[in-house]
Design an enzyme around this catalytic site. Structure first.
Site, PDB file in Angstrom:
ATOM      1  N   ASN A  72     116.708 117.046  27.937  1.00  0.00           N
ATOM      2  CA  ASN A  72     115.732 117.122  29.032  1.00  0.00           C
ATOM      3  C   ASN A  72     115.344 118.584  29.189  1.00  0.00           C
ATOM      4  O   ASN A  72     116.093 119.372  29.771  1.00  0.00           O
ATOM      5  CB  ASN A  72     116.354 116.578  30.324  1.00  0.00           C
ATOM      6  CG  ASN A  72     115.415 116.743  31.508  1.00  0.00           C
ATOM      7  OD1 ASN A  72     114.210 116.958  31.329  1.00  0.00           O
ATOM      8  ND2 ASN A  72     115.949 116.635  32.707  1.00  0.00           N
ATOM      9  N   LYS A  95     113.040 119.848  30.932  1.00  0.00           N
ATOM     10  CA  LYS A  95     112.483 120.181  32.258  1.00  0.00           C
ATOM     11  C   LYS A  95     111.204 121.010  32.072  1.00  0.00           C
ATOM     12  O   LYS A  95     110.452 120.761  31.142  1.00  0.00           O
ATOM     13  CB  LYS A  95     113.525 120.906  33.118  1.00  0.00           C
ATOM     14  CG  LYS A  95     114.861 120.174  33.140  1.00  0.00           C
ATOM     15  CD  LYS A  95     115.775 120.680  34.210  1.00  0.00           C
ATOM     16  CE  LYS A  95     117.149 120.063  34.007  1.00  0.00           C
ATOM     17  NZ  LYS A  95     118.014 120.224  35.147  1.00  0.00           N
ATOM     18  N   HIS A 147     114.967 111.118  38.022  1.00  0.00           N
ATOM     19  CA  HIS A 147     115.835 112.299  37.901  1.00  0.00           C
ATOM     20  C   HIS A 147     116.079 112.861  39.300  1.00  0.00           C
ATOM     21  O   HIS A 147     115.187 112.836  40.147  1.00  0.00           O
ATOM     22  CB  HIS A 147     115.177 113.335  36.994  1.00  0.00           C
ATOM     23  CG  HIS A 147     116.118 114.436  36.616  1.00  0.00           C
ATOM     24  ND1 HIS A 147     116.388 115.493  37.461  1.00  0.00           N
ATOM     25  CD2 HIS A 147     116.873 114.636  35.511  1.00  0.00           C
ATOM     26  CE1 HIS A 147     117.270 116.289  36.877  1.00  0.00           C
ATOM     27  NE2 HIS A 147     117.582 115.801  35.690  1.00  0.00           N
ATOM     28  N   GLU A 149     116.074 115.722  40.415  1.00  0.00           N
ATOM     29  CA  GLU A 149     115.095 116.738  40.845  1.00  0.00           C
ATOM     30  C   GLU A 149     113.820 116.060  41.349  1.00  0.00           C
ATOM     31  O   GLU A 149     113.172 116.551  42.284  1.00  0.00           O
ATOM     32  CB  GLU A 149     114.811 117.711  39.684  1.00  0.00           C
ATOM     33  CG  GLU A 149     115.996 118.638  39.469  1.00  0.00           C
ATOM     34  CD  GLU A 149     116.182 119.120  38.044  1.00  0.00           C
ATOM     35  OE1 GLU A 149     115.235 119.034  37.239  1.00  0.00           O
ATOM     36  OE2 GLU A 149     117.299 119.582  37.734  1.00  0.00           O
ATOM     37  N   GLU A 168     124.188 110.938  36.692  1.00  0.00           N
ATOM     38  CA  GLU A 168     124.187 112.395  36.807  1.00  0.00           C
ATOM     39  C   GLU A 168     124.610 112.800  38.218  1.00  0.00           C
ATOM     40  O   GLU A 168     123.782 112.788  39.145  1.00  0.00           O
ATOM     41  CB  GLU A 168     122.789 112.949  36.547  1.00  0.00           C
ATOM     42  CG  GLU A 168     122.244 112.617  35.184  1.00  0.00           C
ATOM     43  CD  GLU A 168     121.191 113.618  34.766  1.00  0.00           C
ATOM     44  OE1 GLU A 168     121.419 114.311  33.779  1.00  0.00           O
ATOM     45  OE2 GLU A 168     120.159 113.744  35.448  1.00  0.00           O
ATOM     46  N   GLY A 199     123.105 121.541  36.124  1.00  0.00           N
ATOM     47  CA  GLY A 199     122.700 122.943  36.063  1.00  0.00           C
ATOM     48  C   GLY A 199     123.657 123.892  36.749  1.00  0.00           C
ATOM     49  O   GLY A 199     123.324 125.050  36.973  1.00  0.00           O
ATOM     50  N   SER A 225     125.759 119.404  33.137  1.00  0.00           N
ATOM     51  CA  SER A 225     126.432 120.513  32.438  1.00  0.00           C
ATOM     52  C   SER A 225     127.178 120.065  31.188  1.00  0.00           C
ATOM     53  O   SER A 225     128.277 120.559  30.905  1.00  0.00           O
ATOM     54  CB  SER A 225     127.349 121.277  33.401  1.00  0.00           C
ATOM     55  OG  SER A 225     126.572 121.836  34.461  1.00  0.00           O
TER      56      SER A 225
HETATM   57  C1  PEP Z   1     119.630 117.334  33.526  1.00  0.00           C
HETATM   58  O1  PEP Z   1     118.632 117.995  33.376  1.00  0.00           O
HETATM   59  O2  PEP Z   1     119.530 116.137  33.728  1.00  0.00           O
HETATM   60  C2  PEP Z   1     120.936 117.976  33.420  1.00  0.00           C
HETATM   61  C3  PEP Z   1     122.006 117.241  33.412  1.00  0.00           C
HETATM   62  O3  PEP Z   1     120.940 119.356  33.336  1.00  0.00           O
HETATM   63  P1  PEP Z   1     122.174 120.283  32.878  1.00  0.00           P
HETATM   64  O4  PEP Z   1     122.661 119.726  31.562  1.00  0.00           O
HETATM   65  O5  PEP Z   1     121.588 121.651  32.735  1.00  0.00           O
HETATM   66  O6  PEP Z   1     123.224 120.184  33.926  1.00  0.00           O
END
Ligand code: PEP
Length: 255
Positions: A9, A11, A95, A97, A167, A173, A212
């Site tokens: 992803n 982003k 997601h 976000e 998630e 992040g 992460s």
């Molecule tokens: C994500 O963008 O869904 C995500 C899990 O980001 P990260 O791996 O940076 O935590």
């Protein structure tokens, strides 16, 4: 047998030149990877060029969002048919976000998931609790509610095709990963809910963990019985790092 699926992803990152440079560096690095589905969820602005570059490879193209309507007066939005036109196989919906920064609610996400299935694409539906919800011991309640509502319009006969990404918001992040055991615990809970809702098809749905994920922790996560893949943000931006991630078996051998 559920085929592992790892999704990058990106982003809001990468220009066209950067995206093409990623693909050119990434494809040779994964030439020997077998039995893993690899998906790149890239910004709308690079979908076309990345899609062109991926032709002839097994890597799938994905969008990071979609609008549920087929077309009309929805300024700046992108319809399922437009994504299909560019060769997308998947789109991420819900997601965290999108939920927290753009106020997307479960009902809207459910409409997106249904629109994708209706238009020949597959949804990667994200769920996950916030830090406050986890600390208040509400993880299972929140995940149950998000699942029920976001999947409300998925017909049983199509259920096996969708992907769910668990998630935990506090792990996205932040560098804080859920331990493999605590991720497995929530995945097992999700699996039970999916089987309750969809019967045998619920056992076929692939569950990704996100938060992460890095080359250093991917193997331990992927070895959990109900973790079938990963949704990866930060560590997917670098071709070397994402190539190591999708080669998670090799990472395990080297640890
Ligand atoms: C994500 O963008 O869904 C995500 C899990 O980001 P990260 O791996 O940076 O935590």
């Amino acid at each position: 047998m559920r085929r592992p699926i790892l999704t990058a992803n990106w982003k809001m990152h990468k220009t066209v030149a950067e995206a093409e440079g990623f693909v050119d560096a990434f494809l040779p690095r994964i030439a020997t990877v077998r039995d893993v589905e690899i998906v790149l969820a890239v910004p709308f602005t690079v979908l076309d060029r990345v899609g062109q570059r991926l032709k002839g490879s097994a890597v799938q193209l994905a969008a990071q969002n979609v609008h549920p309507e087929a077309g009309g007066a929805f300024t700046a939005e992108i319809a399922v048919g437009m994504l299909a036109d560019l060769g997308c196989r998947y789109a991420i919906v819900g997601h965290s976000e999108r939920r927290s920064l753009f106020g997307e609610a479960d009902e809207f996400i459910a409409r997106k998931a249904a629109a994708l299935l209706g238009g020949g694409l597959l949804p990667i539906v994200c769920v996950g609790e916030s830090l406050g919800e986890r600390e208040a011991e509400r993880t299972f309640e929140v995940v149950r509610r998000q699942l029920e509502a976001s999947l409300a319009r998925v017909p049983k006969e199509r259920a096996a095709e969708i992907v769910i990404a668990y998630e935990p918001v506090w792990a996205i992040g932040t560098g804080r990963t859920a331990t493999p055991e605590s991720a497995q615990e929530v995945h097992a809970f999700i699996r039970e809910r999916l089987v309750e809702r969809f019967g045998g098809a619920g056992a076929q749905i692939r569950l990704q963990y996100g938060g992460s994920v890095k080359p250093e922790n991917v193997y331990a996560l992927m070895k959990q019985p109900e973790i079938d893949g990963a949704l990866v943000g930060g560590a997917s931006l670098d071709p070397e790092s994402f190539a190591r991630l999708v080669s998670f078996e090799a990472q395990g051998e080297s640890q």
